[in-house]
Design an enzyme around this catalytic site. Structure first.
Site, PDB file in Angstrom:
ATOM      1  CB  THR A  46      -0.958   0.002   1.207  1.00  0.00           C
ATOM      2  OG1 THR A  46      -0.195  -0.051   2.404  1.00  0.00           O
ATOM      3  CG2 THR A  46      -1.912  -1.178   1.152  1.00  0.00           C
ATOM      4  CB  THR A  48       1.471   5.834   3.660  1.00  0.00           C
ATOM      5  OG1 THR A  48       0.665   6.816   3.010  1.00  0.00           O
ATOM      6  CG2 THR A  48       2.307   6.486   4.733  1.00  0.00           C
ATOM      7  CB  CYS A  49       2.636   0.490   3.988  1.00  0.00           C
ATOM      8  SG  CYS A  49       1.128   0.713   4.943  1.00  0.00           S
ATOM      9  CB  SER A  50       5.148   0.706  -0.519  1.00  0.00           C
ATOM     10  OG  SER A  50       4.477  -0.520  -0.369  1.00  0.00           O
TER      11      SER A  50
END
Length: 162
Positions: A46, A48-50
């Site tokens: 996803t 922001t996670c990545s």
């Protein structure tokens, strides 16, 4: 109830890829007698996670190690196959971050970090957080109010806090 500083981590079974495929691991085994950082996020691959959360810990691995952190774990409500691929694709695994799946959200629910957002297909996903744990006890806890933001829970914020 959401976990707080001073609380002990609950027992939970997580999943990771081992040399012979998926394997289960107990949270208590990962933290017993150690000083570790655990960060949780809504989902592998996803936005922001990545682009923000995982890279922030990749950038701070040396600094965390210099402050006595023995392991850094990324936890997401995903299966171990996805976490393994994501760890390789982002470079997190090569950086030394342990990628842990929480397929049934057992750990995520036990620490009170689960949330649901049906419009984007998230059910019992993890809120964005980072914690420093010493021998199973939470010493530092940073929780984001908005899952699309990675500031308080970043690797840099954790490095500054410990």
């Amino acid at each position: 109830m959401t976990i707080s500083e001073g609380d002990r981590l609950p027992e939970a079974t997580l999943a990771r890829m081992g040399d012979n495929g998926p394997e289960q691991v107990q949270m208590s085994d990962l933290v017993a007698g150690k000083k570790v950082v655990i960060f949780g996020l809504p989902g592998a691959y996803t936005g922001t996670c990545s682009t923000a959360h995982v890279p922030s810990f990749m950038r701070t691995m040396d600094g965390l190690g210099a402050k006595g952190i023995e392991a850094v774990y990324c936890v997401s409500v995903n299966d171990p196959f996805v976490m393994d691929a994501w760890g390789k694709d982002t470079g997190a695994t090569a950086a030394g971050i342990g990628m842990l799946g929480d397929p049934a959200a057992e750990f995520t629910k036990a620490i009170g970090m689960n949330f649901t957002a049906p419009p984007v297909g998230f059910f019992d996903r993890s809120r964005r957080f980072a914690m420093m744990v010493e021998d199973g006890t939470v010493k530092v806890l940073h929780l984001e109010e908005n899952p699309g933001v990675c500031e308080t829970s970043s690797g840099e914020a954790m490095l500054d806090a410990i």
